[in-house]
Design a protein around this motif. Structure first.
Motif: not given
Length: 61
Positions: A15, A22-27, A29-30, A33
């Motif tokens: 980042e 990135l917001d917490d949701a995207r972080r 999800e990454l 993954q």
């Protein structure tokens, strides 16, 4: 046995390097993954290779 990478730290560093926010949701999800990809790669990475096997081709002009 190899230790698992700290994916949360890796994501935070990427980042900063890539100047992403990135917001917490995207972080989260990454992180999910990266853990999935690492789990899929583990059996392949544990496969023993013959010492005589070339890991990569070498270009000679």
């Amino acid at each position: 046995m190899s230790s698992q990478p700290d994916w949360a730290t890796y994501i935070a560093q990427m980042e900063q390097i890539l100047a992403l926010e990135l917001d917490d949701a995207r972080r989260a999800e990454l992180l999910t993954q990266f853990n999935r990809i690492a789990a899929m790669a583990d059996p392949l990475m544990a496969l023993p290779l013959d010492d005589r096997l070339e890991v990569a081709g070498v270009f000679h002009p």
